[in-house]
Design a protein around this motif. Structure first.
Motif, mmCIF file in Angstrom:
data_model
loop_
_atom_site.group_PDB
_atom_site.id
_atom_site.type_symbol
_atom_site.label_atom_id
_atom_site.label_comp_id
_atom_site.label_asym_id
_atom_site.label_seq_id
_atom_site.Cartn_x
_atom_site.Cartn_y
_atom_site.Cartn_z
ATOM 1 N N TRP A 117 0.848 -1.198 0.000
ATOM 2 C CA TRP A 117 0.000 0.000 0.000
ATOM 3 C C TRP A 117 0.876 1.237 0.000
ATOM 4 O O TRP A 117 1.927 1.266 0.636
ATOM 5 C CB TRP A 117 -0.886 0.017 1.243
ATOM 6 N N ARG A 118 0.466 2.247 -0.725
ATOM 7 C CA ARG A 118 1.147 3.543 -0.668
ATOM 8 C C ARG A 118 0.082 4.628 -0.540
ATOM 9 O O ARG A 118 -1.016 4.522 -1.097
ATOM 10 C CB ARG A 118 1.992 3.787 -1.909
ATOM 11 N N ASN A 119 0.421 5.670 0.181
ATOM 12 C CA ASN A 119 -0.472 6.821 0.284
ATOM 13 C C ASN A 119 -0.310 7.691 -0.942
ATOM 14 O O ASN A 119 0.786 7.781 -1.515
ATOM 15 C CB ASN A 119 -0.138 7.655 1.522
ATOM 16 N N SER A 120 -1.365 8.349 -1.346
ATOM 17 C CA SER A 120 -1.272 9.340 -2.406
ATOM 18 C C SER A 120 -0.408 10.485 -1.910
ATOM 19 O O SER A 120 -0.406 10.812 -0.721
ATOM 20 C CB SER A 120 -2.658 9.865 -2.772
ATOM 21 N N THR A 121 0.317 11.107 -2.824
ATOM 22 C CA THR A 121 1.221 12.185 -2.421
ATOM 23 C C THR A 121 0.554 13.547 -2.456
ATOM 24 O O THR A 121 1.025 14.489 -1.835
ATOM 25 C CB THR A 121 2.459 12.213 -3.332
ATOM 26 N N THR A 154 -3.131 10.411 -8.897
ATOM 27 C CA THR A 154 -4.215 9.464 -9.172
ATOM 28 C C THR A 154 -3.686 8.053 -9.432
ATOM 29 O O THR A 154 -4.431 7.197 -9.906
ATOM 30 C CB THR A 154 -5.044 9.930 -10.379
ATOM 31 N N CYS A 155 -2.411 7.830 -9.141
ATOM 32 C CA CYS A 155 -1.848 6.491 -9.338
ATOM 33 C C CYS A 155 -2.502 5.513 -8.358
ATOM 34 O O CYS A 155 -2.978 5.899 -7.301
ATOM 35 C CB CYS A 155 -0.342 6.504 -9.096
ATOM 36 N N ASN A 156 -2.494 4.275 -8.738
ATOM 37 C CA ASN A 156 -3.062 3.225 -7.899
ATOM 38 C C ASN A 156 -2.344 3.211 -6.542
ATOM 39 O O ASN A 156 -1.120 3.284 -6.480
ATOM 40 C CB ASN A 156 -2.899 1.875 -8.601
ATOM 41 N N ASN A 157 -3.106 3.103 -5.472
ATOM 42 C CA ASN A 157 -2.499 3.044 -4.144
ATOM 43 C C ASN A 157 -1.936 1.670 -3.836
ATOM 44 O O ASN A 157 -1.260 1.488 -2.828
ATOM 45 C CB ASN A 157 -3.504 3.456 -3.074
ATOM 46 N N CYS A 158 -2.216 0.715 -4.702
ATOM 47 C CA CYS A 158 -1.591 -0.602 -4.583
ATOM 48 C C CYS A 158 -0.393 -0.618 -5.516
ATOM 49 O O CYS A 158 -0.537 -0.441 -6.724
ATOM 50 C CB CYS A 158 -2.574 -1.705 -4.975
ATOM 51 N N THR A 159 0.786 -0.826 -4.957
ATOM 52 C CA THR A 159 1.986 -0.813 -5.786
ATOM 53 C C THR A 159 2.077 -2.037 -6.682
ATOM 54 O O THR A 159 2.903 -2.081 -7.584
ATOM 55 C CB THR A 159 3.263 -0.718 -4.915
ATOM 56 N N ARG A 160 1.209 -3.027 -6.464
ATOM 57 C CA ARG A 160 1.113 -4.187 -7.361
ATOM 58 C C ARG A 160 0.066 -3.950 -8.451
ATOM 59 O O ARG A 160 -0.208 -4.834 -9.248
ATOM 60 C CB ARG A 160 0.780 -5.454 -6.574
#
Ligand code: SF4
Length: 102
Positions: free
Chosen positions: A39-43, A48-54
């Motif tokens: 999981w990553r937080n939006s910056t 609008t990138c996916n919050n799942c790095t996979r």
């Protein structure tokens, strides 16, 4: 509880469909995406990138009461879920309201 304006239209529509489909027949969600190492937080608001790095599609559950802790993004049966061991960095705030996750 976060205001509805914090959620995308797509996430809200999926939540309505989930409630209408009677998800009560499924097991409770125990593996939330925000507790996953991927999981990553939006910056920012523009991120609008996916919050799942996979890059997995995720479902979203709305809190059913103001005190509910069972809400957030999840993916049933995700084979890549792995528990985040270190505390997740705080997400950027929008205005004066802290955000749980984006
Ligand atoms: S549980 Fe799966 S979908 Fe959710 S953040 Fe982790 S890898 Fe992505």
């Amino acid at each position: 509880m976060r205001p509805l304006g914090d959620f995308s239209t797509e996430a809200l529509l999926r939540e309505l469909a989930r409630r209408n489909d009677g998800e009560r027949h499924l097991k409770p969600v125990t593996r939330w995406c925000e507790n996953c190492t991927h999981w990553r937080n939006s910056t920012s608001e523009a991120d609008t990138c996916n919050n799942c790095t996979r890059d997995h599609a995720m479902e979203f559950r709305m809190p059913e009461s103001p005190s509910s802790e069972d809400y957030g993004f999840y993916r049933r049966g995700c084979q890549d879920w792995s528990r985040r061991l270190e505390p997740r960095p705080a997400p950027p705030s929008r205005g004066s309201q802290p955000r749980r996750a984006t």
